[in-house]
Design an enzyme around this catalytic site. Structure first.
Site, PDB file in Angstrom:
ATOM      1  N   GLU A 152      35.706  50.419  48.148  1.00 43.59           N
ATOM      2  CA  GLU A 152      35.644  49.127  47.180  1.00 43.59           C
ATOM      3  C   GLU A 152      34.416  48.852  46.716  1.00 43.59           C
ATOM      4  OE1 GLU A 152      37.491  46.211  50.045  1.00 43.59           O
ATOM      5  OE2 GLU A 152      38.267  45.433  48.012  1.00 43.59           O
ATOM      6  N   GLY A 154      37.842  43.080  54.678  1.00 45.75           N
ATOM      7  CA  GLY A 154      36.558  42.259  54.789  1.00 45.75           C
ATOM      8  C   GLY A 154      35.475  42.873  53.772  1.00 45.75           C
TER       9      GLY A 154
HETATM   10  C1  6MZ Z   1      38.574  43.662  51.430  1.00 41.85           C
HETATM   11  C2  6MZ Z   1      39.781  41.914  51.860  1.00 41.85           C
HETATM   12  C3  6MZ Z   1      40.294  41.651  50.545  1.00 41.85           C
HETATM   13  O1  6MZ Z   1      43.251  38.211  57.153  1.00 41.85           O
HETATM   14  O2  6MZ Z   1      42.686  36.035  56.662  1.00 41.85           O
HETATM   15  N1  6MZ Z   1      40.745  40.753  52.209  1.00 41.85           N
HETATM   16  N2  6MZ Z   1      39.138  42.561  52.459  1.00 41.85           N
HETATM   17  N3  6MZ Z   1      38.864  43.689  50.199  1.00 41.85           N
HETATM   18  C4  6MZ Z   1      39.808  42.733  49.591  1.00 41.85           C
HETATM   19  N4  6MZ Z   1      40.029  42.749  48.329  1.00 41.85           N
HETATM   20  C5  6MZ Z   1      39.614  41.734  47.227  1.00 41.85           C
HETATM   21  N5  6MZ Z   1      41.150  40.777  50.359  1.00 41.85           N
HETATM   22  C6  6MZ Z   1      41.412  40.087  51.568  1.00 41.85           C
HETATM   23  O3  6MZ Z   1      43.267  37.413  54.779  1.00 41.85           O
HETATM   24  C7  6MZ Z   1      42.033  36.996  54.142  1.00 41.85           C
HETATM   25  C8  6MZ Z   1      41.209  38.205  54.515  1.00 41.85           C
HETATM   26  O4  6MZ Z   1      41.469  39.514  54.280  1.00 41.85           O
HETATM   27  C9  6MZ Z   1      40.493  40.422  53.678  1.00 41.85           C
HETATM   28  C10 6MZ Z   1      39.233  39.594  54.070  1.00 41.85           C
HETATM   29  O5  6MZ Z   1      38.952  39.936  55.389  1.00 41.85           O
HETATM   30  C11 6MZ Z   1      39.782  38.060  53.826  1.00 41.85           C
HETATM   31  O6  6MZ Z   1      38.980  37.366  54.704  1.00 41.85           O
HETATM   32  P1  6MZ Z   1      43.620  37.248  56.332  1.00 41.85           P
HETATM   33  O7  6MZ Z   1      44.955  36.871  56.447  1.00 41.85           O
END
Ligand code: 6MZ
Length: 363
Positions: free
Chosen positions: A229, A199
């Site tokens: 990050e 997130g």
């Molecule tokens: C942090 C990330 C992310 O869970 O709905 N997500 N969290 N850093 C990143 N780097 C860019 N990329 C994705 O997939 C989408 C969710 O994954 C996390 C975020 O919470 C995003 O809402 P799901 O399948």
């Protein structure tokens, strides 16, 4: 590119909703536009935009969630994502997703995850092995794992192992995080092996998730954390002290963090395109991959969000090769090494070692 596609690969950091096909996202958004739920003309350019800052990426995720979060869409996306990874010869996929609750759709975290499992069962073009062997009924060929020697067009059908990680979103409360961990424990026999913390890194406090993460680890679940990050020295320190089984990203580390990381040997999930697109690293030449690789630190190349960042795992290997001067042999070894850091049992690992050994002879 052909070589990187044909090489067997292991994906350990892929977010389900971030791996959605552009075409599927546009189709689902258009359908919601037709129903008057969203204004399609307002969202189309957001979906098609290529360069996004980290905060814009999280705005896009909020939009993606509006578009995708109903049971049938989640089933469809899961099916397509697994097919896409298998198509480019990913032989083991750890897929992570945030269990979501949406009362207006009658969705609970459990029913969301059941929709994901439905997607795994719906794959027809390859064999999907997601039930751990210890849970497989003896002497019965499970409908979920068809015979790996089955032929398709004269060739042995492709097989992909899939394991699931449940993500805790940094916006969630301690109770919500704990609910996710409890659900993961209940669904272990469906190949749920661990917990991810992800997130928007600008949101939330480490202390909020710690009780759930501790509990998960005590109960034998694996834990991986999005770590560094953004620049947040204290949080990075606390995360490394926690000794997670793996971390993702590690972009904004300071000297003390590198020392701690290297001495604790925590494997790092490296997402090159994602880090570049979100400006988490200034240039590819400055990427910490180089230092960690030279230090022989455990590393694995991953996509993060292949849909959002228009990449693929084969492409990530190609970028590593052209940017860091690594040859096919070195990157094949890097890919194979990921077997040692995956959250799967020894039966799966042994099977994959054989896959890599026979590929080494053929490639
Ligand atoms: C942090 C990330 C992310 O869970 O709905 N997500 N969290 N850093 C990143 N780097 C860019 N990329 C994705 O997939 C989408 C969710 O994954 C996390 C975020 O919470 C995003 O809402 P799901 O399948």
């Amino acid at each position: 590119m052909d070589w990187w596609v044909s090489m067997p690969k292991i994906e350990l950091h892929a977010h389900l909703n971030g791996s959605i096909r552009d075409s599927t996202l546009l189709e689902l958004a258009r359908a919601l536009g037709d129903k008057g739920v969203i204004d399609f003309s307002q969202v189309e350019h957001v979906i098609l935009k290529n360069d996004r800052s980290l905060s814009e990426v999280f705005k896009l995720f909020d939009l993606i969630h509006v578009v995708t979060t109903d049971h049938s869409s989640i089933t469809r996306i899961t099916k397509e994502v697994v097919e896409d990874f298998a198509f480019e010869n990913v032989v083991y996929l750890e897929l992570r997703t945030t269990p979501k609750k949406n009362d207006s759709l009658g969705m609970s975290k459990r029913s969301y995850m059941e929709a994901v499992l439905e997607g795994l069962r719906a794959v027809r073009s390859v064999d999907v092995a997601f039930i751990p062997y210890s849970e497989e009924p003896r002497n019965l060929s499970s409908p979920l794992l068809s015979d790996a020697s089955e032929k398709c067009n004269g060739n042995t059908r492709k097989k992909i192992f899939v394991r699931l990680l449940f993500s805790i979103d940094r916006r969630e409360t301690t109770e919500a995080a704990m609910e996710t961990v409890m659900l993961a424990l209940e669904m272990r026999h469906f190949g749920v092996v661990g917990i991810d913390l992800s997130g928007n890194p600008a949101v939330g406090e480490w202390i909020t998730y710690l009780p759930a993460l501790k509990f998960a680890r005590e109960q034998g679940l694996y834990v991986t954390l999005h770590c560094g990050e953004v620049s947040n020295s204290n949080e990075i320190h606390n995360m490394l002290e926690f000794l997670p089984h793996r971390i993702g990203h590690a972009c904004f580390f300071e000297e003390e963090h590198w020392r701690r990381l290297k001495s604790s040997n925590i494997p790092v999930e490296i997402c090159l395109t994602s880090n570049l697109r979100t400006l988490s690293v200034p240039t590819i030449d400055a990427h910490h991959f180089v230092d960690l690789y030279n230090a022989k630190h455990p590393l694995v190349l991953c996509t993060d969000d292949s849909g959002v960042f228009s990449t693929s795992l084969s492409n990530e290997y190609k970028i590593a090769s052209s940017s860091f001067g690594l040859g096919q042999k070195e990157l094949f070894e890097l890919s194979k090494n990921a077997i040692e850091f995956m959250f799967a049992d020894n039966v799966v690992k042994e099977d994959l070692r054989k896959t890599f050994n026979s590929a080494a002879k053929n490639l």
